[in-house]
Scaffold this motif. Structure first.
Motif, PDB file in Angstrom:
ATOM      1  N   ASN A 277     -39.786  30.547 -37.721  1.00 19.93           N
ATOM      2  CA  ASN A 277     -38.661  30.040 -38.523  1.00 19.93           C
ATOM      3  C   ASN A 277     -38.934  28.672 -39.130  1.00 19.93           C
ATOM      4  O   ASN A 277     -38.109  28.161 -39.880  1.00 19.93           O
ATOM      5  CB  ASN A 277     -37.394  29.981 -37.680  1.00 19.93           C
ATOM      6  CG  ASN A 277     -36.844  31.374 -37.407  1.00 19.93           C
ATOM      7  OD1 ASN A 277     -37.100  32.313 -38.157  1.00 19.93           O
ATOM      8  ND2 ASN A 277     -36.115  31.516 -36.318  1.00 19.93           N
TER       9      ASN A 277
ATOM     10  N   SER B 175     -31.446  32.168 -47.420  1.00 21.29           N
ATOM     11  CA  SER B 175     -31.178  30.728 -47.369  1.00 21.29           C
ATOM     12  C   SER B 175     -31.444  30.133 -45.988  1.00 21.29           C
ATOM     13  O   SER B 175     -31.651  28.932 -45.856  1.00 21.29           O
ATOM     14  CB  SER B 175     -29.739  30.433 -47.805  1.00 21.29           C
ATOM     15  OG  SER B 175     -28.834  31.150 -47.003  1.00 21.29           O
ATOM     16  N   SER B 176     -31.457  30.973 -44.969  1.00 24.50           N
ATOM     17  CA  SER B 176     -31.750  30.498 -43.614  1.00 24.50           C
ATOM     18  C   SER B 176     -33.208  30.064 -43.468  1.00 24.50           C
ATOM     19  O   SER B 176     -33.552  29.371 -42.504  1.00 24.50           O
ATOM     20  CB  SER B 176     -31.438  31.593 -42.593  1.00 24.50           C
ATOM     21  OG  SER B 176     -32.177  32.764 -42.906  1.00 24.50           O
TER      22      SER B 176
ATOM     23  N   GLU C 216     -36.038  31.912 -42.979  1.00 29.86           N
ATOM     24  CA  GLU C 216     -37.028  32.783 -42.338  1.00 29.86           C
ATOM     25  C   GLU C 216     -37.729  33.651 -43.378  1.00 29.86           C
ATOM     26  O   GLU C 216     -37.182  33.959 -44.427  1.00 29.86           O
ATOM     27  CB  GLU C 216     -36.332  33.673 -41.303  1.00 29.86           C
ATOM     28  CG  GLU C 216     -35.242  34.549 -41.893  1.00 29.86           C
ATOM     29  CD  GLU C 216     -34.400  35.232 -40.838  1.00 29.86           C
ATOM     30  OE1 GLU C 216     -33.171  35.101 -40.911  1.00 29.86           O
ATOM     31  OE2 GLU C 216     -34.973  35.892 -39.958  1.00 29.86           O
TER      32      GLU C 216
END
Lengths: 115, 115
Positions: A108, B41-42, B44
């Protein structure tokens, strides 16, 4: 099973300080990669490990950047004397042994902000 | 020379419509792999689909298919029946089989799906 794990997830540091970013690949994956992604940009390759060796370090932007991998597992990316242009998301990925053509599995990322 | 070219910085599509994201590549290798990743948008990086250079049929994974035209060196991603959750950045990437095999990314296409 567990995926690629990176720590810390966020790091804020002052200009001139050193930082260490950690990557724990998927168990059994022999290849490990570091990429950098600046805001709104694509992924920039930094370095690749096969086992503990780094066949190609040509993507490292300067001699302030270094990386190592121990035990064919965990890798650490170190940035010395950080500069504001080092601010980016640093992504680590791993891939299994075998045929070269297989997808990379990404963590991540660590969001680095240099103030 | 750029190895992966994505000419569409942004694409808009209405929910339930199909959309094609363009990707062209450049390589002199006969054996290579083409990949598409999604980055919401996270942040990953999510692996979507893979096409090998020797695969005769286009790859499909659920609503994703890869329109592979080897002679034109193109590997377009087709998303059928778009969903709001498809809004994300999409990266095309290539992995060559010669030498060490890192993944080279295009600059990405931002897809926005509207209701």
């Amino acid at each position: 099973g567990a995926g690629v794990s990176q720590s810390p997830s966020n790091k804020v540091t002052e200009k001139g300080k050193d930082v260490e970013l950690r990557c724990d690949p998927i168990s059994g994956h022999t290849a490990l990669y570091w990429y950098r992604q600046s805001l709104g940009q694509g992924l920039e390759f930094l370095i690749y490990f096969q086992g503990n060796s780094a066949p190609d370090k040509s993507g490292l932007p300067s001699d302030r950047f270094s990386a190592e991998r121990t035990g064919g597992s965990v890798s650490t990316l170190t940035i010395q004397r950080t500069q504001q242009e080092d601010s980016a998301v640093y992504l680590c990925a791993s891939s299994p042994p075998g045929p070269a053509i297989s997808p990379l599995h990404f963590g991540n990322g660590t969001r680095l902000t240099v103030t | 020379a750029q190895k992966i070219t994505q000419t569409q910085p942004g694409m808009f599509v209405q929910e339930k419509e199909a959309v094609t994201l363009d990707c062209t590549y450049d390589t002199s290798d006969q054996s290579y792999g083409l990949f598409w990743y999604k980055q919401p948008s996270s942040g990953e990086m999510i692996f979507l689909i893979y096409q090998g250079s020797y695969d005769e049929q286009n790859a499909t994974e659920g609503r994703y298919s890869l329109n592979f035209q080897k002679a034109r060196k193109s590997a377009n991603l087709v998303i059928s029946a778009s969903q709001l959750g498809d809004s994300a950045m999409y990266f095309c990437a290539m992995r060559e089989s010669s030498g060490y095999s890192t993944l080279t990314f295009g600059k990405g296409t931002m897809l926005l799906v509207s209701p």
